[in-house]
Design a protein around this motif. Structure first.
Motif, short mmCIF file in Angstrom:
data_model
loop_
_atom_site.label_atom_id
_atom_site.label_comp_id
_atom_site.label_asym_id
_atom_site.label_seq_id
_atom_site.Cartn_x
_atom_site.Cartn_y
_atom_site.Cartn_z
N ALA A 199 0.84 -1.20 0.00
CA ALA A 199 0.00 0.00 0.00
C ALA A 199 0.87 1.25 0.00
O ALA A 199 0.55 2.23 -0.69
CB ALA A 199 -0.94 -0.01 1.20
N HIS A 200 1.95 1.22 0.75
CA HIS A 200 2.86 2.38 0.77
C HIS A 200 3.44 2.62 -0.62
O HIS A 200 3.53 3.76 -1.07
CB HIS A 200 3.97 2.16 1.80
N LYS A 220 -6.61 1.58 5.92
CA LYS A 220 -6.01 2.43 4.89
C LYS A 220 -5.33 1.58 3.82
O LYS A 220 -5.48 1.83 2.62
CB LYS A 220 -5.01 3.40 5.50
N SER A 221 -4.58 0.58 4.24
CA SER A 221 -3.88 -0.28 3.29
C SER A 221 -4.86 -1.05 2.41
O SER A 221 -4.68 -1.15 1.19
CB SER A 221 -2.96 -1.25 4.03
N THR A 256 -6.47 1.27 -0.15
CA THR A 256 -5.49 1.61 -1.19
C THR A 256 -5.36 0.47 -2.20
O THR A 256 -5.34 0.70 -3.42
CB THR A 256 -4.12 1.93 -0.55
N ILE A 257 -5.29 -0.74 -1.71
CA ILE A 257 -5.14 -1.90 -2.61
C ILE A 257 -6.37 -2.08 -3.48
O ILE A 257 -6.26 -2.31 -4.69
CB ILE A 257 -4.81 -3.16 -1.80
N GLU A 305 0.71 4.17 -2.74
CA GLU A 305 0.45 5.56 -2.35
C GLU A 305 1.55 6.49 -2.83
O GLU A 305 1.29 7.65 -3.15
CB GLU A 305 0.29 5.68 -0.83
N ALA A 339 -7.07 -7.76 1.40
CA ALA A 339 -7.81 -6.52 1.68
C ALA A 339 -9.27 -6.83 1.99
O ALA A 339 -9.85 -6.28 2.94
CB ALA A 339 -7.70 -5.57 0.49
#
Length: 186
Positions: free
Chosen positions: A2-3, A38-39, A42-43, A6, A23
């Motif tokens: 995810a990082h 959040k992760s 994002t995925i 992003e 996810a």
């Protein structure tokens, strides 16, 4: 992962798709810890970005449904997360922009993340994709973001922003005419 997503680091489509069940597991298990929510969001949004509505409509619809369900879960867990409200606006725009919804979602995004650099920059970029009807409704929200971007504390951020859309440039000219966002080569 995810990082990486992003930060805009190129990521293999297959790697994103392999994490979709993980996810989904976050939502299905009712996990509300911010880092996992959040992760996962994002995925699932990255998965949606890999789908082509024109050539793979069924896959796109399934990815959209997963992302929308996760968005509801994310906001149920963290209703004061301005980034989640912006992501919800992006999802709703993809299925047919409703100006009233855009006003509500962007207002909440700004309310909960008025000057968070990543969210502010993402809203700034999103404004260039809105219809004229939505732009008219969210004019004051855009003006507030322009004031934050053009403030002394926004100096570093301005160097990394994309060139403003015509609509955002009009707001800059009206609200902060002395503000310059450097043009980036296309």
């Amino acid at each position: 992962m995810a990082h990486r997503l992003e930060s805009g680091t190129p990521t293999a489509t297959q790697a994103v798709r392999e994490l979709v069940p993980v996810a989904e597991g976050v939502r299905e298990a009712g996990i509300c810890q911010g880092i996992f929510v959040k992760s996962g969001y994002t995925i699932l949004l990255a998965e949606l970005d890999t789908e082509n509505q024109d050539t793979g409509y069924d896959s796109w619809v399934m990815a959209m449904e997963r992302a929308a369900a996760f968005g509801r879960h994310a906001l149920g867990c963290l209703p004061t997360n301005g980034d989640f409200w912006l992501k919800l606006a992006r999802l709703h725009q993809a299925t047919g922009e409703q100006p009233g919804e855009m006003l509500q979602f962007l207002n909440n995004s700004q309310l909960y993340a008025p000057a968070e650099p990543q969210v502010l920059a993402a809203r700034y970029a999103f404004y260039g994709h809105l219809t004229e009807a939505s732009l008219q409704l969210v004019g004051e929200i855009i003006a507030n973001d322009v004031r934050a971007i053009c403030s002394a504390s926004g100096n570093d951020m301005r160097r990394f922003l994309a060139s403003p859309s015509q609509a955002v440039q009009r707001v800059i000219n009206d609200v902060q005419p002395q503000c310059v966002i450097p043009r980036k080569p296309v």
